[in-house]
Design a protein around this motif. Structure first.
Motif, PDB file in Angstrom:
ATOM      1  N   VAL A   1      -1.369  -9.304  14.108  1.00 32.81           N
ATOM      2  CA  VAL A   1      -2.660  -9.982  14.282  1.00 32.81           C
ATOM      3  C   VAL A   1      -3.691  -9.388  13.329  1.00 32.81           C
ATOM      4  O   VAL A   1      -4.477 -10.125  12.706  1.00 32.81           O
ATOM      5  CB  VAL A   1      -3.130  -9.896  15.755  1.00 32.81           C
ATOM      6  N   THR A   2      -3.678  -8.079  13.184  1.00 37.01           N
ATOM      7  CA  THR A   2      -4.602  -7.428  12.255  1.00 37.01           C
ATOM      8  C   THR A   2      -4.319  -7.856  10.824  1.00 37.01           C
ATOM      9  O   THR A   2      -5.243  -8.148  10.062  1.00 37.01           O
ATOM     10  CB  THR A   2      -4.499  -5.896  12.380  1.00 37.01           C
ATOM     11  N   LEU A   3      -3.047  -7.907  10.444  1.00 37.44           N
ATOM     12  CA  LEU A   3      -2.660  -8.361   9.107  1.00 37.44           C
ATOM     13  C   LEU A   3      -3.180  -9.767   8.846  1.00 37.44           C
ATOM     14  O   LEU A   3      -3.822 -10.031   7.832  1.00 37.44           O
ATOM     15  CB  LEU A   3      -1.134  -8.323   8.954  1.00 37.44           C
ATOM     16  N   PHE A   4      -2.923 -10.678   9.764  1.00 35.10           N
ATOM     17  CA  PHE A   4      -3.324 -12.072   9.587  1.00 35.10           C
ATOM     18  C   PHE A   4      -4.843 -12.220   9.581  1.00 35.10           C
ATOM     19  O   PHE A   4      -5.413 -12.864   8.692  1.00 35.10           O
ATOM     20  CB  PHE A   4      -2.691 -12.939  10.678  1.00 35.10           C
ATOM     21  N   TRP A   5      -5.510 -11.642  10.571  1.00 34.39           N
ATOM     22  CA  TRP A   5      -6.967 -11.780  10.698  1.00 34.39           C
ATOM     23  C   TRP A   5      -7.701 -11.215   9.485  1.00 34.39           C
ATOM     24  O   TRP A   5      -8.582 -11.846   8.921  1.00 34.39           O
ATOM     25  CB  TRP A   5      -7.449 -11.095  11.978  1.00 34.39           C
ATOM     26  N   ALA A   6      -7.323 -10.012   9.077  1.00 38.11           N
ATOM     27  CA  ALA A   6      -8.020  -9.364   7.966  1.00 38.11           C
ATOM     28  C   ALA A   6      -7.714 -10.049   6.641  1.00 38.11           C
ATOM     29  O   ALA A   6      -8.607 -10.185   5.795  1.00 38.11           O
ATOM     30  CB  ALA A   6      -7.658  -7.887   7.900  1.00 38.11           C
ATOM     31  N   SER A   7      -6.483 -10.487   6.441  1.00 35.99           N
ATOM     32  CA  SER A   7      -6.179 -11.165   5.183  1.00 35.99           C
ATOM     33  C   SER A   7      -6.868 -12.521   5.112  1.00 35.99           C
ATOM     34  O   SER A   7      -7.333 -12.930   4.049  1.00 35.99           O
ATOM     35  CB  SER A   7      -4.668 -11.301   4.986  1.00 35.99           C
ATOM     36  N   LEU A   8      -6.989 -13.210   6.234  1.00 38.36           N
ATOM     37  CA  LEU A   8      -7.742 -14.464   6.258  1.00 38.36           C
ATOM     38  C   LEU A   8      -9.210 -14.218   5.949  1.00 38.36           C
ATOM     39  O   LEU A   8      -9.828 -14.945   5.154  1.00 38.36           O
ATOM     40  CB  LEU A   8      -7.585 -15.138   7.627  1.00 38.36           C
ATOM     41  N   ASN A   9      -9.796 -13.187   6.535  1.00 36.40           N
ATOM     42  CA  ASN A   9     -11.206 -12.880   6.274  1.00 36.40           C
ATOM     43  C   ASN A   9     -11.438 -12.376   4.853  1.00 36.40           C
ATOM     44  O   ASN A   9     -12.510 -12.588   4.301  1.00 36.40           O
ATOM     45  CB  ASN A   9     -11.728 -11.858   7.288  1.00 36.40           C
TER      46      ASN A   9
ATOM     47  N   LEU B   1      -3.107  -2.099   6.443  1.00 37.18           N
ATOM     48  CA  LEU B   1      -2.837  -1.168   7.537  1.00 37.18           C
ATOM     49  C   LEU B   1      -2.241  -1.892   8.739  1.00 37.18           C
ATOM     50  O   LEU B   1      -1.424  -1.327   9.471  1.00 37.18           O
ATOM     51  CB  LEU B   1      -4.103  -0.408   7.916  1.00 37.18           C
ATOM     52  N   GLY B   2      -2.614  -3.148   8.944  1.00 35.18           N
ATOM     53  CA  GLY B   2      -1.974  -3.961   9.978  1.00 35.18           C
ATOM     54  C   GLY B   2      -0.496  -4.172   9.671  1.00 35.18           C
ATOM     55  O   GLY B   2       0.355  -4.131  10.563  1.00 35.18           O
ATOM     56  N   MET B   3      -0.195  -4.357   8.379  1.00 35.12           N
ATOM     57  CA  MET B   3       1.192  -4.500   7.960  1.00 35.12           C
ATOM     58  C   MET B   3       1.975  -3.223   8.255  1.00 35.12           C
ATOM     59  O   MET B   3       3.095  -3.274   8.777  1.00 35.12           O
ATOM     60  CB  MET B   3       1.268  -4.815   6.465  1.00 35.12           C
ATOM     61  N   VAL B   4       1.377  -2.091   7.943  1.00 31.78           N
ATOM     62  CA  VAL B   4       2.036  -0.805   8.200  1.00 31.78           C
ATOM     63  C   VAL B   4       2.276  -0.626   9.707  1.00 31.78           C
ATOM     64  O   VAL B   4       3.355  -0.206  10.131  1.00 31.78           O
ATOM     65  CB  VAL B   4       1.206   0.358   7.613  1.00 31.78           C
ATOM     66  N   MET B   5       1.287  -0.959  10.521  1.00 32.46           N
ATOM     67  CA  MET B   5       1.448  -0.809  11.975  1.00 32.46           C
ATOM     68  C   MET B   5       2.554  -1.713  12.513  1.00 32.46           C
ATOM     69  O   MET B   5       3.328  -1.302  13.387  1.00 32.46           O
ATOM     70  CB  MET B   5       0.135  -1.107  12.705  1.00 32.46           C
ATOM     71  N   SER B   6       2.645  -2.931  11.994  1.00 42.47           N
ATOM     72  CA  SER B   6       3.705  -3.816  12.472  1.00 42.47           C
ATOM     73  C   SER B   6       5.082  -3.288  12.072  1.00 42.47           C
ATOM     74  O   SER B   6       6.039  -3.409  12.830  1.00 42.47           O
ATOM     75  CB  SER B   6       3.497  -5.244  11.966  1.00 42.47           C
ATOM     76  N   MET B   7       5.177  -2.669  10.891  1.00 41.67           N
ATOM     77  CA  MET B   7       6.451  -2.059  10.493  1.00 41.67           C
ATOM     78  C   MET B   7       6.795  -0.884  11.401  1.00 41.67           C
ATOM     79  O   MET B   7       7.966  -0.668  11.731  1.00 41.67           O
ATOM     80  CB  MET B   7       6.402  -1.599   9.037  1.00 41.67           C
ATOM     81  N   LEU B   8       5.795  -0.110  11.788  1.00 42.08           N
ATOM     82  CA  LEU B   8       6.043   0.995  12.714  1.00 42.08           C
ATOM     83  C   LEU B   8       6.487   0.481  14.074  1.00 42.08           C
ATOM     84  O   LEU B   8       7.336   1.087  14.739  1.00 42.08           O
ATOM     85  CB  LEU B   8       4.803   1.876  12.834  1.00 42.08           C
ATOM     86  N   GLY B   9       5.918  -0.641  14.507  1.00 46.25           N
ATOM     87  CA  GLY B   9       6.344  -1.242  15.775  1.00 46.25           C
ATOM     88  C   GLY B   9       7.789  -1.705  15.726  1.00 46.25           C
ATOM     89  O   GLY B   9       8.574  -1.448  16.648  1.00 46.25           O
TER      90      GLY B   9
ATOM     91  N   LEU C   1       2.607 -15.721   6.724  1.00 50.09           N
ATOM     92  CA  LEU C   1       1.242 -16.211   6.523  1.00 50.09           C
ATOM     93  C   LEU C   1       0.318 -15.093   6.045  1.00 50.09           C
ATOM     94  O   LEU C   1      -0.524 -15.304   5.163  1.00 50.09           O
ATOM     95  CB  LEU C   1       0.699 -16.838   7.806  1.00 50.09           C
ATOM     96  N   GLY C   2       0.464 -13.915   6.627  1.00 53.55           N
ATOM     97  CA  GLY C   2      -0.348 -12.780   6.185  1.00 53.55           C
ATOM     98  C   GLY C   2      -0.072 -12.418   4.738  1.00 53.55           C
ATOM     99  O   GLY C   2      -0.994 -12.114   3.970  1.00 53.55           O
ATOM    100  N   ILE C   3       1.195 -12.477   4.331  1.00 56.82           N
ATOM    101  CA  ILE C   3       1.562 -12.182   2.947  1.00 56.82           C
ATOM    102  C   ILE C   3       1.005 -13.250   2.008  1.00 56.82           C
ATOM    103  O   ILE C   3       0.551 -12.947   0.896  1.00 56.82           O
ATOM    104  CB  ILE C   3       3.096 -12.079   2.809  1.00 56.82           C
ATOM    105  N   ILE C   4       1.010 -14.503   2.432  1.00 53.97           N
ATOM    106  CA  ILE C   4       0.445 -15.580   1.601  1.00 53.97           C
ATOM    107  C   ILE C   4      -1.043 -15.356   1.390  1.00 53.97           C
ATOM    108  O   ILE C   4      -1.551 -15.463   0.262  1.00 53.97           O
ATOM    109  CB  ILE C   4       0.730 -16.961   2.233  1.00 53.97           C
TER     110      ILE C   4
END
Length: 186
Positions: free
Chosen positions: A21-29, A48-56, A176-179
């Motif tokens: 959610v952080t990845l998507f929200w921040a990249s959209l903003n 950093l949202g991407m990093v957290m999702s990888m850690l999850g 979507l976040g990567i796009i």
């Protein structure tokens, strides 16, 4: 805290979901910003949202033995690798943003045309760093984003959770976040 809480499904879902959610929200903003440092600030939150999702996703490795465990543990390695990549390309981008602000008197991207002829070295550093952040081959950001997407797609096949329903959203949100990351990098 992952070694302590990784045996809980709630931990894995929470860390992964908040990261995505952080990845998507921040990249959209970041795509909505017109200030150079604003774009970079939101892109930092996104990465950093991407990093957290990888850690999850990496926490799934605590539920398996042998080769299956190594597969998900690769998400931890990808997270650390992306953190190092992020530090290198983002440092360069923030430094160039400061140089551009100092030399032109503005950070508004709508007013910053034609800098390639005026500032060719800064332009070259910016292009290389932005392409790395966008995940374009052969730059270092491509390798860590490729590992990220691989982990997000392959976790839907994990026999641990019932990922056949909501698990499909994990790679969709990641893509979507990567796009959006590619869009604001360009």
């Amino acid at each position: 805290l992952t070694p302590i809480f990784a045996l809980s499904q709630g931990w894995i879902w929470t860390v992964t979901a908040i990261g995505l959610v952080t990845l998507f929200w921040a990249s959209l903003n970041a795509t909505k910003q017109s200030d150079l440092k604003g774009i970079l600030a939101f892109s930092t939150v996104s990465q950093l949202g991407m990093v957290m999702s990888m850690l999850g996703i990496g926490a799934v490795s605590f539920h398996f033995q042998g080769s299956q465990s190594q597969f998900y543990a690769a998400a931890f390695i990808a997270a650390v690798f992306h953190l190092i990549n992020h530090a290198t390309f983002k440092c360069a981008l923030f430094m160039v943003a400061g140089i551009i602000d100092h030399e032109t008197g503005t950070r508004d991207v709508r007013k910053l045309g034609g800098l390639m002829t005026i500032m060719p070295i800064s332009f070259t550093i910016t292009v290389i760093s932005a392409l790395s952040m966008a995940g374009v081959p052969p730059f270092n950001g491509f390798l860590s984003k490729e590992s990220f997407l691989e982990a997000m797609i392959n976790v839907t096949q994990a026999p641990l959770f019932s990922l056949n329903t909501l698990g499909v959203l994990i790679p969709i949100i990641a893509i979507l976040g990567i796009i959006f990351t590619f869009v604001y990098s360009v």
